[in-house]
Design a protein around this motif. Structure first.
Motif: not given
Lengths: 544, 365
Positions: A5-8, A21-31
């Protein structure tokens, strides 16, 4: 697996010359619960602030539901469904729970608040987080920290769109039992298909509720993966960058002559009296639930809170705890739980914060002490490995762990005989925790009497030679350092009925209304369940 | 604008390494003794430090710049500005006002405020004049006048620390009481007929320097020394920063608080005596509105009303700026009403800049 639902992706952020912060990725998945791990200063708060729109990223992409977010503001991000529960609560203390829940969008007709509608909505929101007994009219100020935290969550859940919730160290102010309740709520939210980012310093919480873990180190992404692929050691290695053998110092200590002895201390007319002692070179742990009177006890011993009865001896000499200065001169130091409110002088420099308690002893004719004291302060700070650009910078610019070191240096400079720590590692990251434990161990080895109050049981058990458990302002029992967490919890909550009358003063003037603790907390453990003299839980040590 | 270092780069944290020696004695063994005055850098490189004007000149830098610009501009605009006569005039105008601002500064540093200084000044001045007229010798009269201010200051301090009234309220009450007292005792009449010897104190000169300027300079230097070099001074900042933290660090918070109100009252009393001497009369309404000017001077000089920020030099600079603007306005025949507007704007700009700085450094930290 559902779409995030959210993706950095590749997010960077710099403050002046410092790359936060350098080159950080993050994924937030429902549930799913994604745990964000990292030491203080690793970039966790910066990442959260980018996520919630409080900070603008320098580069990288940010998508909510596949739509790129170009110019995020806190309001727009919230409207898009990204909510946050902060460690420092955003509730307005003087207003009621209901008003807080709907602040900014109070139900109203032509500007007049629709009280009935407000109440029913608030009721519904509170029920949702299990606060079925809390009246929406209660004033937030008077609620315990744990309840406030839940109200905060209830508030977040009342938003129109809740897709993502960011929890920033929500359990910091909570005891174990309360944290457990909170975690259960988070698991329930997970079942509702909400994506969550969970930030905590307590590793075991991550394993309890996490599905995925994202580890930051020095502003960059260290590792990310399903939590099932990690154990505690591996997680710490990922956070710190190398292996840590043991957090807690070795405990081969011998308690010497009593450094501090407290007899018959009563804080209020009707509160139970407390006896305790700590020997030179000994670490005494004090456990108990929130509201059991642990912090109050330390403040009273330190002379910062009034007492009605009791004797205090420091190094064998009787001292009247009439004020912090008296106790300080007698050789007692206190590191308080709330560093911001009861410890730091934020506008003053690091060095000024360290020397403030020793100015008088080092001063001649009222003049500030000379360079010697400043150099001694610097040496102390160096030896504590304080990380700062300059010791002249304001102390408010330091991270939590470093602020704690400043306060520790302040007391070490007074050359104390007894040091009391109230929740010493609250809000401090794993690396700094280990350092602090080492320092505490060293201080005991150098012959100081140490008292540590902690809600964090592994810490209490790992550090202390002997543990005193408080319940409702009274000593519920004493345990050896080798006791198990369950023993402490049993004493603290009174569930096992483990009461040790002989640890209470034998004097006859025990207050009659003992079961009405002065704090009168709603968590008051039932004393009626106390049998006269049960077996020792986990073996009680009675060293002199 | 001070750029604050957000975080020093660290290779790794040290956990299993040498245990940091907690005891003061063996602490020295771990690191070489850092040179005093240098930023000690135990492990991290100091390369990321940004030095700005604020670091060097402190919070007064803005005020000093404004003052120099104002003086420069007036020197160019008016031939009379840099004459000895005018400067002596300027000094006499600013001196009393600067003395009060210094007293006010101490209170502001503890995050308090003293609204009663104007009224106390009026009461002390008029009382001194009454004593003199009644035939009391000069020195006892002066001491009595100053003592009145001191006592009222102590009362302010007790109201704040014992009765736990907010400083604003306590001193607002005192503002009314002191002004009422002076109007009652003088029947609102100007007290005339003070001896000439008394008038010399404020109007005389030593080596061509007005006495008033000397007194104000001494007060400023003494207060600068107290604030920068004494334990009491450091305690004042500590109380203003966080009274509870200060108390737990062994600072006698009550005593410090009472003392700053006492000193503020004492300096207001001194200001009253000097004003009576300068005017050669005791005027019951003297000092009306001085409290706000004193607060303005502190703020322009970099003091924060939230406490713990500000210096004696800053307050003196603030008082000078206001004096120079007034003086320059007179020389250039600018309507005094416009000057009021200018000073109002100056306050807003000074505090606005400060806020901007704070926010910037907060964003960078």
């Amino acid at each position: 697996m559902a779409e995030p639902v959210v993706e950095l992706h590749g997010v960077s952020k710099a403050f002046g010359p410092v790359q936060a912060l350098s080159d950080v990725s993050l994924r937030l998945v429902p549930g799913q619960v994604n745990c964000l791990a990292g030491e203080n200063g690793a970039g966790k708060s910066t990442l959260i602030r980018v996520l919630t729109g409080a900070l603008r990223r320098d580069s990288g992409s940010y998508e909510i539901d596949g739509h790129p977010v170009t110019a995020p503001t806190p309001a727009s991000v919230r409207a898009a469904g990204v909510q946050a529960v902060y460690q420092e609560l955003s509730l307005l203390p003087h207003l009621s729970v209901a008003e807080n829940l709907f602040m900014g969008r109070l139900p109203a007709r032509t500007g007049i608040i629709a009280r009935n509608r407000l109440e029913t909505r608030a009721r519904k929101a509170l029920d949702e987080v299990g606060l079925t007994e809390l009246s929406p009219h209660s004033i937030v100020e008077r609620l315990p920290a744990a309840t406030r935290q839940l109200v905060e969550i209830a508030k977040v859940l009342t938003a129109d769109s809740v897709k993502v919730i960011v929890f920033d160290e929500p359990t910091t102010a909570l005891t174990e039992a309360e944290s457990e309740r909170l975690l259960q709520h988070i698991l329930r939210l997970r079942e509702r298909g909400i994506a969550m980012l969970y930030v905590t310093h307590r590793l075991e919480e991550m394993f309890e509720i996490g599905d995925w873990v994202t580890v930051l180190r020095d502003g960059g992404l260290s590792e990310a993966g399903p939590i099932s692929g990690y154990d505690e050691d591996r997680l710490i290695t990922a956070m710190v960058g190398r292996e840590i053998s043991s957090l807690y110092p070795e405990t081969h200590r011998h308690a010497g002559t009593p450094a501090l002895r407290v007899r018959g201390l009563r804080r209020f007319d009707r509160s139970p009296s407390i006896d305790l002692h700590v020997g030179a070179g000994e670490i005494l742990g004090i456990g108990g639930l929130l509201g059991a009177g642990r912090s109050g006890l330390l403040l009273s011993i330190f002379g910062a809170a009034p007492i009605v009865a009791g004797q205090v001896e420091v190094g064998g000499k009787p001292v009247k705890p009439s004020g912090p200065r008296t106790m300080m001169n007698a050789g007692v130091g206190l590191l308080t739980e709330d560093r911001k409110v009861l410890g730091l002088l934020p506008e003053l420099s690091i060095r000024e914060n360290v020397t403030i308690a020793s100015l008088r002893s080092g001063s001649r004719r009222g003049l500030l002490p000379g360079r010697e004291q400043a150099e001694e302060a610097d040496r102390l700070l160096d030896s504590l490995r304080l990380r700062a650009g300059s010791y002249d910078q304001p102390v408010s610019t330091l991270s939590g762990g470093n602020q704690q070191k400043v306060l520790l240096a302040r007391w070490l400079l007074t050359k104390p005989k007894v040091l009391m720590f109230d929740e010493p590692t609250k809000g401090i990251d794993v690396g700094a925790k280990g350092e602090l434990y080492n320092v505490i161990g060293d201080l005991a080895a150098d012959g100081l009497g140490i008292i540590v109050v902690s809600s964090y049981l592994p810490e209490l058990l790992g550090l202390a030679d002997r543990i005193l458990v408080l319940r409702d302002g009274a000593v519920a029992g004493e345990l050896p350092g080798s006791a198990a967490e369950e023993d402490v919890l049993r004493l603290a909550s009174g569930s096992g009925g483990a009461e040790l009358p002989d640890s209470e003063p034998p004097d006859s003037e025990l207050p009659s209304g003992e079961d009405e603790s002065a704090d009168g907390g709603e968590v008051a453990a039932p004393r009626s369940a106390t049998p006269p003299r049960p077996d020792d839980p986990g073996g009680v040590s009675r060293d002199a | 604008m001070p750029k604050l270092v957000w975080r020093e780069p660290i290779e790794t944290t040290t956990i299993t390494n040498r245990p940091p020696g907690g005891a003061p004695d063996d602490a020295a063994a771990l690191e070489t003794v850092p040179q005093p005055r240098q930023a000690p850098e135990p492990t991290a490189e100091p390369k990321r430090r940004v030095v700005t004007l604020g670091d060097i000149a402190g919070r007064e830098s803005g005020g000093l710049v404004v003052l120099l610009v104002a003086i420069g501009a007036l020197t160019l605009a008016s031939d009379e500005f840099l004459t000895g006569n005018n400067l002596a005039n300027l000094a006499r105008q600013v001196a009393i006002f600067g003395i009060i601002a210094i007293g006010q500064l101490l209170v502001i540093l503890t995050a308090g405020i003293d609204l009663s200084v104007g009224s106390i000044l009026g009461l002390s001045g008029a009382s001194t004049a009454q004593f003199l007229v009644a035939g009391v010798p000069i020195l006892p009269s002066i001491l009595l006048g100053v003592a009145i201010g001191t006592v009222l200051g102590i009362v302010n301090g007790l109201l704040v620390t014992r009765a736990l009234l907010p400083p604003f309220i306590a001193t607002l009450g005192m503002l009314g009481i002191a002004r009422g007292l002076v109007l009652v005792t003088t029947d609102a009449q100007t007290i005339q007929g003070v001896p000439d010897a008394f008038q010399v104190i404020a109007n005389g000169t030593i080596l061509g320097i007005p006495n008033l300027l000397i007194i104000a300079a001494v007060v400023t230097v003494v207060m600068w020394f107290v604030l920068a070099r004494t334990v009491f001074g450091r305690y004042i900042y500590a109380v203003g920063s966080n009274p509870e933290s200060a108390r737990l660090a062994g600072v006698p918070v009550r005593l410090v608080t009472i003392s700053v109100y006492m000193i503020s009252g004492l300096l207001a009393g001194l200001g009253g005596v000097l004003l009576a001497s300068r005017l050669g009369a005791g005027i019951p309404t003297a000092g009306t509105g001085f409290e706000l000017n004193a607060i303005a001077a502190c703020v322009i000089g970099g003091a924060s009303l939230f406490g713990a920020k500000g210096s004696a030099i800053g307050a003196a600079t603030g008082a000078l700026i206001m004096g120079v603007l007034n003086n320059g306005g007179n020389l250039l025949a600018i309507n005094a009403f416009y000057l009021q507007i200018a000073i109002g704007v100056l306050i807003l700009v000074a505090v606005g800049f400060d806020q901007l700085n704070t926010r910037r450094s907060a964003a960078g930290g």
